[in-house]
Each structure stands twice: as structure tokens, then as C-alpha cells.
Design a protein around this motif. Structure first.
Motif, PDB file in Angstrom:
ATOM      1  N   MET A   1       0.835  -1.194   0.000  1.00  0.00           N
ATOM      2  CA  MET A   1       0.000   0.000   0.000  1.00  0.00           C
ATOM      3  C   MET A   1       0.875   1.251   0.000  1.00  0.00           C
ATOM      4  O   MET A   1       1.924   1.269   0.647  1.00  0.00           O
ATOM      5  CB  MET A   1      -0.902   0.015   1.244  1.00  0.00           C
ATOM      6  N   PRO A   2       0.461   2.318  -0.695  1.00  0.00           N
ATOM      7  CA  PRO A   2       1.198   3.572  -0.590  1.00  0.00           C
ATOM      8  C   PRO A   2       1.066   4.135   0.824  1.00  0.00           C
ATOM      9  O   PRO A   2       0.068   3.899   1.515  1.00  0.00           O
ATOM     10  CB  PRO A   2       0.511   4.474  -1.618  1.00  0.00           C
ATOM     11  N   VAL A   3       2.093   4.873   1.243  1.00  0.00           N
ATOM     12  CA  VAL A   3       2.121   5.425   2.593  1.00  0.00           C
ATOM     13  C   VAL A   3       1.834   6.921   2.544  1.00  0.00           C
ATOM     14  O   VAL A   3       2.347   7.634   1.676  1.00  0.00           O
ATOM     15  CB  VAL A   3       3.487   5.175   3.270  1.00  0.00           C
ATOM     16  N   LEU A   4       1.008   7.378   3.468  1.00  0.00           N
ATOM     17  CA  LEU A   4       0.731   8.804   3.635  1.00  0.00           C
ATOM     18  C   LEU A   4       1.071   9.175   5.068  1.00  0.00           C
ATOM     19  O   LEU A   4       0.728   8.447   6.000  1.00  0.00           O
ATOM     20  CB  LEU A   4      -0.743   9.100   3.358  1.00  0.00           C
ATOM     21  N   VAL A   5       1.776  10.291   5.245  1.00  0.00           N
ATOM     22  CA  VAL A   5       2.073  10.800   6.585  1.00  0.00           C
ATOM     23  C   VAL A   5       1.145  11.977   6.860  1.00  0.00           C
ATOM     24  O   VAL A   5       1.010  12.878   6.033  1.00  0.00           O
ATOM     25  CB  VAL A   5       3.544  11.236   6.719  1.00  0.00           C
ATOM     26  N   MET A   6       0.498  11.952   8.034  1.00  0.00           N
ATOM     27  CA  MET A   6      -0.392  13.033   8.451  1.00  0.00           C
ATOM     28  C   MET A   6       0.055  13.514   9.830  1.00  0.00           C
ATOM     29  O   MET A   6       0.162  12.719  10.761  1.00  0.00           O
ATOM     30  CB  MET A   6      -1.847  12.553   8.516  1.00  0.00           C
ATOM     31  N   LYS A   7       0.333  14.809   9.937  1.00  0.00           N
ATOM     32  CA  LYS A   7       0.767  15.370  11.218  1.00  0.00           C
ATOM     33  C   LYS A   7      -0.293  16.317  11.756  1.00  0.00           C
ATOM     34  O   LYS A   7      -0.797  17.175  11.030  1.00  0.00           O
ATOM     35  CB  LYS A   7       2.105  16.098  11.043  1.00  0.00           C
ATOM     36  N   PHE A   8      -0.642  16.160  13.038  1.00  0.00           N
ATOM     37  CA  PHE A   8      -1.629  17.019  13.672  1.00  0.00           C
ATOM     38  C   PHE A   8      -0.976  17.804  14.807  1.00  0.00           C
ATOM     39  O   PHE A   8      -0.430  17.211  15.746  1.00  0.00           O
ATOM     40  CB  PHE A   8      -2.809  16.191  14.198  1.00  0.00           C
ATOM     41  N   GLY A   9      -1.043  19.127  14.703  1.00  0.00           N
ATOM     42  CA  GLY A   9      -0.467  19.994  15.719  1.00  0.00           C
ATOM     43  C   GLY A   9      -1.324  20.069  16.965  1.00  0.00           C
ATOM     44  O   GLY A   9      -2.428  19.522  17.026  1.00  0.00           O
ATOM     45  N   GLY A  10      -0.808  20.800  17.962  1.00  0.00           N
ATOM     46  CA  GLY A  10      -1.454  20.853  19.272  1.00  0.00           C
ATOM     47  C   GLY A  10      -2.881  21.340  19.260  1.00  0.00           C
ATOM     48  O   GLY A  10      -3.748  20.800  19.959  1.00  0.00           O
ATOM     49  N   THR A  11      -3.168  22.372  18.444  1.00  0.00           N
ATOM     50  CA  THR A  11      -4.550  22.881  18.395  1.00  0.00           C
ATOM     51  C   THR A  11      -5.490  21.883  17.730  1.00  0.00           C
ATOM     52  O   THR A  11      -6.687  21.868  18.022  1.00  0.00           O
ATOM     53  CB  THR A  11      -4.605  24.226  17.646  1.00  0.00           C
ATOM     54  N   SER A  12      -4.951  21.048  16.854  1.00  0.00           N
ATOM     55  CA  SER A  12      -5.782  20.072  16.141  1.00  0.00           C
ATOM     56  C   SER A  12      -6.155  18.883  17.015  1.00  0.00           C
ATOM     57  O   SER A  12      -7.062  18.110  16.669  1.00  0.00           O
ATOM     58  CB  SER A  12      -5.055  19.566  14.892  1.00  0.00           C
TER      59      SER A  12
ATOM     60  N   SER B   1       7.715  18.259  16.051  1.00  0.00           N
ATOM     61  CA  SER B   1       6.795  17.285  15.446  1.00  0.00           C
ATOM     62  C   SER B   1       6.722  17.460  13.929  1.00  0.00           C
ATOM     63  O   SER B   1       6.519  16.493  13.193  1.00  0.00           O
ATOM     64  CB  SER B   1       5.399  17.412  16.062  1.00  0.00           C
ATOM     65  N   ASP B   2       6.871  18.706  13.445  1.00  0.00           N
ATOM     66  CA  ASP B   2       6.940  18.929  11.996  1.00  0.00           C
ATOM     67  C   ASP B   2       8.115  18.171  11.402  1.00  0.00           C
ATOM     68  O   ASP B   2       8.000  17.503  10.365  1.00  0.00           O
ATOM     69  CB  ASP B   2       7.097  20.421  11.682  1.00  0.00           C
ATOM     70  N   THR B   3       9.273  18.290  12.072  1.00  0.00           N
ATOM     71  CA  THR B   3      10.475  17.604  11.594  1.00  0.00           C
ATOM     72  C   THR B   3      10.295  16.093  11.648  1.00  0.00           C
ATOM     73  O   THR B   3      10.716  15.367  10.738  1.00  0.00           O
ATOM     74  CB  THR B   3      11.694  18.034  12.428  1.00  0.00           C
ATOM     75  N   THR B   4       9.673  15.598  12.728  1.00  0.00           N
ATOM     76  CA  THR B   4       9.389  14.167  12.835  1.00  0.00           C
ATOM     77  C   THR B   4       8.569  13.691  11.638  1.00  0.00           C
ATOM     78  O   THR B   4       8.875  12.668  11.019  1.00  0.00           O
ATOM     79  CB  THR B   4       8.609  13.868  14.131  1.00  0.00           C
ATOM     80  N   ALA B   5       7.534  14.447  11.293  1.00  0.00           N
ATOM     81  CA  ALA B   5       6.647  14.050  10.194  1.00  0.00           C
ATOM     82  C   ALA B   5       7.395  13.973   8.871  1.00  0.00           C
ATOM     83  O   ALA B   5       7.244  13.003   8.113  1.00  0.00           O
ATOM     84  CB  ALA B   5       5.481  15.035  10.099  1.00  0.00           C
ATOM     85  N   VAL B   6       8.183  14.987   8.569  1.00  0.00           N
ATOM     86  CA  VAL B   6       8.919  15.002   7.305  1.00  0.00           C
ATOM     87  C   VAL B   6       9.938  13.870   7.269  1.00  0.00           C
ATOM     88  O   VAL B   6      10.122  13.207   6.235  1.00  0.00           O
ATOM     89  CB  VAL B   6       9.607  16.365   7.091  1.00  0.00           C
ATOM     90  N   ALA B   7      10.595  13.626   8.394  1.00  0.00           N
ATOM     91  CA  ALA B   7      11.594  12.557   8.450  1.00  0.00           C
ATOM     92  C   ALA B   7      10.943  11.193   8.209  1.00  0.00           C
ATOM     93  O   ALA B   7      11.506  10.339   7.503  1.00  0.00           O
ATOM     94  CB  ALA B   7      12.304  12.576   9.799  1.00  0.00           C
ATOM     95  N   PHE B   8       9.761  10.963   8.752  1.00  0.00           N
ATOM     96  CA  PHE B   8       9.051   9.700   8.498  1.00  0.00           C
ATOM     97  C   PHE B   8       8.641   9.599   7.037  1.00  0.00           C
ATOM     98  O   PHE B   8       8.719   8.530   6.430  1.00  0.00           O
ATOM     99  CB  PHE B   8       7.828   9.589   9.407  1.00  0.00           C
ATOM    100  N   ALA B   9       8.194  10.708   6.458  1.00  0.00           N
ATOM    101  CA  ALA B   9       7.813  10.690   5.043  1.00  0.00           C
ATOM    102  C   ALA B   9       9.003  10.322   4.167  1.00  0.00           C
ATOM    103  O   ALA B   9       8.864   9.573   3.195  1.00  0.00           O
ATOM    104  CB  ALA B   9       7.254  12.053   4.640  1.00  0.00           C
ATOM    105  N   ALA B  10      10.178  10.852   4.518  1.00  0.00           N
ATOM    106  CA  ALA B  10      11.386  10.524   3.757  1.00  0.00           C
ATOM    107  C   ALA B  10      11.781   9.064   3.960  1.00  0.00           C
ATOM    108  O   ALA B  10      12.106   8.353   2.999  1.00  0.00           O
ATOM    109  CB  ALA B  10      12.531  11.445   4.183  1.00  0.00           C
ATOM    110  N   ALA B  11      11.742   8.598   5.201  1.00  0.00           N
ATOM    111  CA  ALA B  11      12.175   7.232   5.511  1.00  0.00           C
ATOM    112  C   ALA B  11      11.278   6.190   4.849  1.00  0.00           C
ATOM    113  O   ALA B  11      11.750   5.153   4.378  1.00  0.00           O
ATOM    114  CB  ALA B  11      12.196   7.022   7.027  1.00  0.00           C
TER     115      ALA B  11
END
Length: 411
Positions: free
Chosen positions: A1-12, A154-164
Motif C-alpha cells: 500500500m502507498p504510505v501517507l504521513v499526516m501530522k496534527f499539531g497541538g490545536t488540532s 513534530s513537523d520535523t518528525t513528520a517530514v523525516a518519516f515521510a522521507a524514511a
């Protein structure tokens, strides 16, 4: 399956209702055929509360224990999101940084990501898990201690997972619906951009636009991770938000894409500096050692072997800069005095089209002149022009430049 990364910030994810709303978005992407990695921040306000607890408990705290405390907010959100998804019959489980394991350096409070092995999460996807809910902002050091990545990590975490995981895209859900030509709070003429190049977003993020953490944009640009910034509070729309992508994915480059303003700037001037080889290193070495984020640097013309050296830095680093330079002077650095001006703002215009279009600087300076705004310092790069002006002119400068470059017509 294709992978999608979704990041939700504190207000979300600030309340259980908002977590349920975010979980519905995740469930929709699972139904669209994705394996989803969800990166979550702590619930809004929780990290500040935890930082306060640490400060009250131990003013001169152990950074390792600080990370153990402040990272716990993301753990709570990850568990609640996984439980919510399970209640929706979506196969999900939570992951803390050490369980992935997200490997980092040992710089507690400001750790950098070293590696994200994909084996553990990929194996669970193979067993039928559809959503991995990962606590953002945290990892594990070579010594086996919990680390954190700094504010906005958490933004950096999300991008790093998307790259990995070679994800199709990384969606950053926040409380704004995209990237704007300038701060909508300054002018109601600000327009949401459909697309913006990595280089432009990196400049805007570093110049005061708080939509994304600078490190996350750097990482996305390096690994060509497509980012989409969109609001978690608007109804579902597959074309919503702003796509941050490579320059070649933008059909026509705008000369200027945005105007940024940073009010928390200070202008520091060392007067009568000895103009001799090595003097710049003698000034900026101690500043670097003290962790001062120096930005704009200007050296005046030398007169009888003496010169003035001006630089800018964040206002909250002025005291440290003053101490570092006072110590350097005591150790032999030759200058007369250090003058700090904490009443300035940095105004910048950014656009990849500047590479092939002349006259942007001239137009910018003319506009500011016509508004009676004096420029104190100028700095340029290939796609950016920044000036320091009196802080009281921030809104006027932004509005005038936004109008002059016709950014209200940007689609």
C-alpha cells in the motif's frame, strides 16, 4: 500500500472532540487505500505546562530528565488517537519514539534525527495494522535516553518519516488553511498560495512565518518530500491547503511570492573595531560559542584602521550576546563599545523569480522611501531581500510592499 504521513499539531488535538475529528480524516485516507503514519503533538498547552513543572521543580534541571518529562505530552495524544481509531474499527496502535526506534543525537532538548529504521512499523503494516500513531518531537539517544527535538519538532518528525518510508505526501494539519503571501493579521489582502517552492518556504519560515519549523522544510527540500499545509478545522477537500514542492513542479515562478516580518529582532553594533585580519572570527566565534543566532552582518568602510561592525540577532539573545562580547573584550578583542538597538523589525520579500528578474531591490527601497521608512541594514540572497527598519513601521512596510508587488493578485 502507498504510505501517507499526516501530522496534527497541538490545536488540532487540543480536546477529545478534536482528536475524533482528526481521526475521521485519518479514517478517510485509510479508506482511500493508504497505510497511514500519523504524527501527533501534545494537546495544546500541555508542553508549556510540563516545562513549567520542570522549572518549578529544578531551576538548574538535568536536561535528560527535562526531555523525559516534556515528551510525555505526545505519548498521551498518541494513545488517545490510537484508541479513537480503534473505536472506529480502524486497525491502529501508538508508537513512542524509542519503539520505532527514532534514533537521534545526544543533544537533549535540541536533538537531531540520525536514522528512522522502517522495519518495526513496516512489519506491523504487513500484519494488518493500517495506522501507526507516532508521538512526535521525541526519539532515543545512543545512550538509550529519551530525547526531544526542540519546539516545533513534530513537523520535523513528520517530514523525516515521510522521507524514511518514501511516502506519497506529508500533510501538516494546523490551525491555518495554508501558506499566505503575508501575515493575514497585518493585511486582509493576503492571499493563500496554491503552491510554493521549498526554497521560498525555507526563507519565509526562517524570516518569521510560523507555519512550519525551519528544520522540517530543510529536510523536505533535501529529500524532495512533498508537503501540504492545511487546516484541520475545515471540511474535507482533496485540493485544500498549500503544496510545498520542488521549483520544477511550479509552472510559472512568481517574482515575489511573499512578504515576511519578524518583530523580535535586535541590531547590534560594535564601534571602532580594529580593522585587521581575523577580527570577524574574533567577534563571531564567541557569539557562535554562546549559541547566538546571527543573521544580517554589515561592516562599514575602514577609516584609519578602525571600522564599525553591525549584526542582527533575536531580541531574546541580546543579553547573551552582550556578555559573550564583553568577555571577548576582556580577553583582548579590540573595539570601543557595543550598542544594542532592540526596537527594530526585519522586513523581507521572497521569491524564486528574483533569480531571473532584476529591479526587485530598487522597487522595494523606493516603496519604503515613499512611505518615509528609513532602512538601517540591508541583506540579500538569491531569492530574498531583507531590511531592518524601526519596529513601529512593521505593518506599514508589509502593507506597502504587498501592494507594490501586487500580491493580492496571486492565485
Amino acid at each position: 500500500m502507498p504510505v501517507l504521513v499526516m501530522k496534527f499539531g497541538g490545536t488540532s488535538v487540543a480536546t477529545l472532540d478534536r482528536i475524533r475529528r482528526a481521526a475521521k480524516r485519518v479514517g478517510r485516507e485509510v479508506a482511500n487505500g493508504y497505510d497511514v503514519i500519523v504524527i501527533v503533538s501534545a494537546m495544546s498547552g500541555e508542553t508549556n505546562k510540563l516545562v513549567g513543572f520542570v522549572g518549578e521543580t529544578s531551576p538548574l534541571y538535568d536536561a535528560r530528565e527535562y526531555d523525559a518529562v516534556v515528551s510525555s505530552g505526545e505519548n498521551v495524544t498518541a494513545g488517545l488517537m490510537a484508541l479513537t481509531l480503534q473505536e472506529m474499527d480502524v486497525p491502529a496502535r501508538s508508537w513512542q519514539g524509542w519503539q520505532v526506534p527514532l534514533q537521534t543525537t545526544s543533544a537533549h532538548g535540541q536533538a537531531r534525527i540520525v536514522d528512522i529504521p522502517t522495519d518495526n512499523i513496516s512489519a506491523k503494516f504487513g500484519e494488518g495494522m493500517k495506522v501507526a500513531v507516532v508521538a512526535g518531537f521525541q526519539g532515543i539517544s545512543p545512550e538509550g535516553r529519551i530525547t526531544t527535538l526542540g519546539r516545533g519538532g513534530s513537523d520535523t518528525t513528520a517530514v523525516a518519516f515521510a522521507a524514511a518510508f518514501d511516502a506519497e505526501r506529508c500533510d501538516i494539519y494546523t490551525d491555518v488553511d495554508g501558506v499566505y503571501t503575508t501575515d493575514p493579521r497585518i493585511t486582509d489582502k493576503a492571499q493563500k498560495l496554491e503552491k510554493i517552492a521549498f526554497e521560498e518556504m525555507l526563507e519565509l519560515a526562517s524570516l518569521g512565518a510560523k507555519v512550519l519549523q525551519t528544520r522540517s522544510v530543510e529536510l523536505a527540500m533535501r529529500y524532495k518530500v512533498k508537503l501540504r499545509v492545511l487546516s484541520s478545522f475545515e471540511e474535507y477537500d482533496p485540493n485544500a491547503g498549500t503544496l510545498i514542492c520542488a521549483e520544477e513542479d511550479i509552472v510559472e515562478s512568481r517574482v515575489v511570492s511573499g512578504v515576511a516580518a519578524s518583530r523580535e529582532e535586535a541590531k547590534m553594533t560594535l564601534t571602532s573595531v580594529a580593522d585587521q585580519p581575523g577580527i570577524a572570527a574574533a567577534i563571531f566565534g564567541p557569539l557562535a560559542d554562546a549559541g547566538i543566532n546571527v543573521d544580517m552582518i554589515v561592516q562599514n568602510i575602514s577609516d584609519e584602521g578602525r571600522t564599525d561592525m553591525t549584526f542582527s540577532c533575536p531580541t531574546d539573545q541580546v543579553k547573551r550576546a552582550e556578555k559573550a562580547l564583553a568577555d571577548a573584550k576582556a580577553a583582548g578583542l579590540d573595539f570601543a563599545e557595543l550598542i544594542a538597538d532592540t526596537g527594530v523589525a526585519k522586513i523581507s520579500v521572497v521569491g524564486i523569480g528574483m533569480r531571473s528578474q532584476s529591479g526587485v531591490a530598487s522597487k522595494m527601497f523606493k516603496v519604503l522611501s515613499e512611505e518615509g521608512i528609513n532602512i538601517k541594514v540591508i541583506a540579500t540572497s538569491e531569492i530574498k531581500i531583507s531590511v531592518l527598519v524601526d519596529r513601529k513601521y512593521t505593518e506599514l512596510a508589509v502593507q506597502a510592499l504587498h501592494d507594490a508587488f501586487e500580491l493580492d493578485k496571486v492565485a
